[in-house]
Design an enzyme around this catalytic site. Sequence first.
Site, PDB file in Angstrom:
ATOM      1  N   LYS A  29      -2.213  28.626  14.137  1.00 51.83           N
ATOM      2  CA  LYS A  29      -1.777  29.547  15.109  1.00 51.83           C
ATOM      3  C   LYS A  29      -2.730  30.495  15.778  1.00 51.83           C
ATOM      4  CE  LYS A  29       2.114  31.401  13.995  1.00 51.83           C
ATOM      5  NZ  LYS A  29       3.136  32.390  13.579  1.00 51.83           N
ATOM      6  N   ARG A  65       1.362  37.974  11.138  1.00 54.70           N
ATOM      7  CA  ARG A  65       2.010  36.590  10.867  1.00 54.70           C
ATOM      8  C   ARG A  65       0.992  35.711  10.221  1.00 54.70           C
ATOM      9  NH1 ARG A  65       6.069  35.575  15.056  1.00 54.70           N
ATOM     10  NH2 ARG A  65       6.260  37.418  16.339  1.00 54.70           N
ATOM     11  N   GLY A  91       7.698  28.175   7.957  1.00 48.91           N
ATOM     12  CA  GLY A  91       8.694  29.020   7.064  1.00 48.91           C
ATOM     13  C   GLY A  91       8.377  29.086   5.990  1.00 48.91           C
ATOM     14  N   MET A 148       5.489  30.357   4.677  1.00 49.62           N
ATOM     15  CA  MET A 148       4.722  31.961   4.402  1.00 49.62           C
ATOM     16  C   MET A 148       5.627  32.775   5.078  1.00 49.62           C
ATOM     17  SD  MET A 148       0.858  30.491   3.969  1.00 49.62           S
ATOM     18  CE  MET A 148       0.834  29.891   5.674  1.00 49.62           C
ATOM     19  N   ARG A 153       1.191  24.777  19.950  1.00 50.40           N
ATOM     20  CA  ARG A 153       0.540  23.716  18.846  1.00 50.40           C
ATOM     21  C   ARG A 153       0.981  22.319  19.204  1.00 50.40           C
ATOM     22  NH1 ARG A 153       4.323  24.767  13.686  1.00 50.40           N
ATOM     23  NH2 ARG A 153       6.123  24.018  14.834  1.00 50.40           N
ATOM     24  N   HIS A 207       5.980  -2.867 -12.646  1.00 48.08           N
ATOM     25  CA  HIS A 207       6.256  -4.159 -12.201  1.00 48.08           C
ATOM     26  C   HIS A 207       7.323  -4.056 -11.316  1.00 48.08           C
ATOM     27  CE1 HIS A 207       8.516  -8.123 -12.472  1.00 48.08           C
ATOM     28  NE2 HIS A 207       7.362  -8.554 -12.789  1.00 48.08           N
ATOM     29  N   GLU A 259     -12.627  -5.842 -11.647  1.00 48.67           N
ATOM     30  CA  GLU A 259     -11.606  -4.951 -11.886  1.00 48.67           C
ATOM     31  C   GLU A 259     -11.872  -4.279 -13.332  1.00 48.67           C
ATOM     32  OE1 GLU A 259      -7.864  -7.023 -12.204  1.00 48.67           O
ATOM     33  OE2 GLU A 259      -8.745  -8.917 -12.996  1.00 48.67           O
ATOM     34  N   SER A 315     -13.652  -9.650  -5.230  1.00 45.37           N
ATOM     35  CA  SER A 315     -12.200  -9.281  -4.626  1.00 45.37           C
ATOM     36  C   SER A 315     -12.009  -7.985  -5.952  1.00 45.37           C
ATOM     37  CB  SER A 315     -11.233  -9.866  -4.690  1.00 45.37           C
ATOM     38  OG  SER A 315      -9.813  -9.355  -4.154  1.00 45.37           O
ATOM     39  N   THR A 318      -8.354  -3.152  -7.825  1.00 44.45           N
ATOM     40  CA  THR A 318      -8.235  -1.585  -7.915  1.00 44.45           C
ATOM     41  C   THR A 318      -7.197  -1.192  -8.987  1.00 44.45           C
ATOM     42  OG1 THR A 318      -7.431  -1.757  -5.918  1.00 44.45           O
ATOM     43  CG2 THR A 318      -9.575  -1.257  -5.914  1.00 44.45           C
ATOM     44  N   CYS A 324      -8.026  -6.481  -3.444  1.00 47.65           N
ATOM     45  CA  CYS A 324      -6.532  -6.874  -3.418  1.00 47.65           C
ATOM     46  C   CYS A 324      -5.759  -6.244  -4.313  1.00 47.65           C
ATOM     47  CB  CYS A 324      -6.566  -8.371  -3.878  1.00 47.65           C
ATOM     48  SG  CYS A 324      -7.303  -8.660  -5.613  1.00 47.65           S
ATOM     49  N   TYR A 370     -12.705  -7.523   4.012  1.00 57.18           N
ATOM     50  CA  TYR A 370     -11.168  -7.394   4.218  1.00 57.18           C
ATOM     51  C   TYR A 370     -10.610  -6.622   3.165  1.00 57.18           C
ATOM     52  CZ  TYR A 370     -11.011 -11.054   0.331  1.00 57.18           C
ATOM     53  OH  TYR A 370     -10.764 -11.501  -0.790  1.00 57.18           O
TER      54      TYR A 370
HETATM   55  C1  PEP Z   1      -5.757  -5.461  -9.749  1.00 61.22           C
HETATM   56  O1  PEP Z   1      -5.840  -5.238 -10.983  1.00 61.22           O
HETATM   57  O2  PEP Z   1      -6.034  -4.732  -8.820  1.00 61.22           O
HETATM   58  C2  PEP Z   1      -5.114  -6.713  -9.394  1.00 61.22           C
HETATM   59  C3  PEP Z   1      -5.015  -7.026  -8.090  1.00 61.22           C
HETATM   60  O3  PEP Z   1      -4.432  -7.534 -10.335  1.00 61.22           O
HETATM   61  P1  PEP Z   1      -3.399  -7.413 -11.119  1.00 61.22           P
HETATM   62  O4  PEP Z   1      -2.516  -6.268 -10.214  1.00 61.22           O
HETATM   63  O5  PEP Z   1      -2.482  -8.602 -11.054  1.00 61.22           O
HETATM   64  O6  PEP Z   1      -3.677  -7.026 -12.327  1.00 61.22           O
HETATM   65 MG    MG Z   2      -5.679  -6.867 -12.230  1.00 60.18          MG
END
Ligand code: PEP
Ligand code: MG
Length: 902
Positions: free
Chosen positions: A29, A98, A107, A109, A343, A459, A767, A786, A789, A854, A874
Amino acid sequence: MTSQETVDHKYVYDFAEGNRDLKDLLGGKGANLAEMTNLGLPVPPGFTITTEACQAYLATGREPDGLAGQIEAHLESLERGMGRRLGDPHDPLLVSVRSGAKFSMPGMMETVLNVGLNDRSVVGLAARAGGNERFAWDSYRRLIQMFGKTVCEVPGEEFEHALDEAKRARGTTSDLDLDADDLRGLVDAYKKIFLKHTGRDFPQEPREQLDLAIRAVFESWNAERAVLYRRQERIPADLGTAVNVVAMVFGNLGPDSGTGVAFTRDPASGAQGIYGDYLANAQGEDVVAGIRNTVPLQDLERLDKRSYDELLDIMARLEGHYQDLCDIEFTIERGKLWMLQTRVGKRTAAAAFVIAGQLVDEGLIDLDEALHRVNGAQLAQLMFPRFRLDHDFEPVARGVGASPGAASGKVVFTSARAVELAAEGEAVILVRRETNPDDLNGMIAARGILTSRGGKTSHAAVVARGMGKTCVSGADEIDVNVPAKRFTVAGQTVHEGDVVSIDGTTGKVYLGEVPVTPSEVVRYFEGTLDPHEADDALVGAVHRIMTHADAARRLAVRANADTGADAARARRFGAQGIGLCRTEHMFLGDRRELVERLILARTDTERTDALAALLPLQRDDFVEIFREMDGLPVTVRLIDPPLHEFLPPLEQLAVDVAVAQERGEDVAKEEALLAAVRRMHEENPMLGLRGVRLGLVIPGLFAMQVRAIAEAAVRVTREGGSACPEIMVPLVGAVQELETVRAEAEKIIAEVVGDSGVEVLIGTMIEVPRAALTAGQIAEAAQFFSFGTNDLTQMGWGFSRDDVEGAFFWRYLELGIFGISPFESIDRDGVGRLVRIAAEEGRAARPGLKLGVCGEHGGDPESVHFFHSVGLDYVSCSPFRVPVARLEAGRAAVETVGSDSR
Ligand code: PEP
Ligand code: MG
């Protein structure tokens, strides 16, 4: 800072000193009021106290040294400019106080208006307002009310009751019917309420009013609703709010005064035109409170043409200047227009795309900027069917919005029943405590999935996202009783066959059917809606911006897909290959028996036979996928989960065997199975016999899969297609593991591919933290990495990915340990650092090493930007996230450092 530096530190900025780039310091503001002031627009004079002053106050519980003096100096200059003094009994200057943080928190604060009024200046105000006593006393009672509530925590209802009482005494229901005497009486009543709750009289000293109001605005940063809002919107907790002290202008001085809000385009659809509301003879908070009905802004033309024309002129200037949709608050005081706020306006996801496209057409911005103006979260919103909640639907429970979308259907509790009813053409919602790989067929058959346990990487969540299926997980108010085929929630019982509706975006669960609208944007991505023919500005804008994102991005986007159908869909959505084909589902269903034979094999021959029976089935799976992905790379991961996941649960089996024994039945086979399940039981299966370890321990298992992949690739190539398989080994922690698997695999590949021309790469997932830290060694044996994560987060933090989100993340979020689950958005400092180290050391050892990700993070907008910055080749994500990842990869490529897109 030393105390001298603190004193010298600049905490207060006159509007003429700021500009729109100083949002960090002056809040949105304040920065925009400064910008408008510098544009020469009619902004009431004022000054802004910085967010730094607020931060210092919140850290120490007192105003920083030097602040009081700077406020004094700026107030004096304001008084000089206005030719009036704050609270002067004869001709008072009044100010509003203000809040205004860097990011808009509507709204959340506090604001206090009419500061400077007291028992004496109220008379002066009446005189200045041409003897309008009613107005002056109304302003005074508003001050006591707002000040009491905001600054001194007097319960607001008490003032409301007193106001109702005054109206009752006058025999009316409208504030407007109260005259000056009524309002004077109300001021007395308010003062008594104030005294009763605070133990002191309403402060008469204007400067004290001002200081207390400023302090209250600082403190409102930590009000409960503000904290909740920030958490929801992912606004950092330590920014603090700025405070704007602005000369009051009045929209309630008569019919030639009023107040309104305006948008330079329609914030809902993006359509061009003037949108807004106006309320004559009123102050801003009357509009917000909805006390009286507003009129469309266009009516102002009739009421006050001069102000209307000026407003339109200013709106056009603001749009040209900000090069974006602006929203505006204004007040007209006796025919004079004042701008109170502007704004860059919030808008719906659809409007964001449409407006970005229009601004390009109008030559105000280029396509890079248009891409920057939209984001993946908005695109994702546009891709899901939505509930039309125009009727009164109240949710009965709320869980985690695990996979977006809207679905209604009959409740079923087992996979088999889901398949049965779906085959009869029924829409069903599969309800489970949690799902497991056995539920896959039911999940495919269902419109949506509802679980009472598990978070965003449970899952149910992961599989549903992969399928683009709506899922609400972890709705723990729901008590699921599968054997009895019912669940209870909020005192109600829902039986199999009853209809429920679930919203996978908000996590809300409704009883009964809520109507749904399908997404046009998905039809466009699927190729059933031509963007050039579509009579729809939205689809045209999405097409244009996506085309630009694809041209701009450096990251390729692949999909996680395990079936031919998923692969085909991913390709339609623009996937440039498969980054993760999980092979485990290929061991379920009617193949389960073969897997049991494999696990229970007592001799080499029994095992080899079981594997030989699985081989052609696996090969057919891969043929289908390679055909769909013709010419594009397909990363196939060798089997990963612990094998006992393919066997019946221990308790169930033990009971079945005991019952059968009791009946004197022949249970030799079941006993062998039970013994195997007992033998394979693990306390920590996620850290047990899975991934590469299976390949090293069970002879022939990986070899069978490698052979199936190579044979499938050769077959597709011989058919005239082009298969580009990449074999990926999961859960590697040491290069020796990979080397062992690779040596065996290379022999098989050489034997199978012969001179077919097929090339098969062999790489690994990164991993396990140890793999990331020894990536230089691992790269010697890997043709690609790959990043998994999901597991890297699980093992990096030591968080069980199936349990923690529902169990205690709320507390971590509350404490600000993280602002968002690290399973959802990559933890840059920790897990992200492992990724960076592995990428750098991997590429140092093997220049040009192909790098991808992945894990679920591959489809998360924030994380895509991180992976771009690390230099991955990628990202791979579920098919439905592919367009989002394409868009974000494009944004990452064009974005300038330091810009924010909130
Ligand atoms: C991961 O662990 O990030 C992965 C892609 O494998 P998963 O999820 O199948 O364990
Ligand atoms: Mg995995």
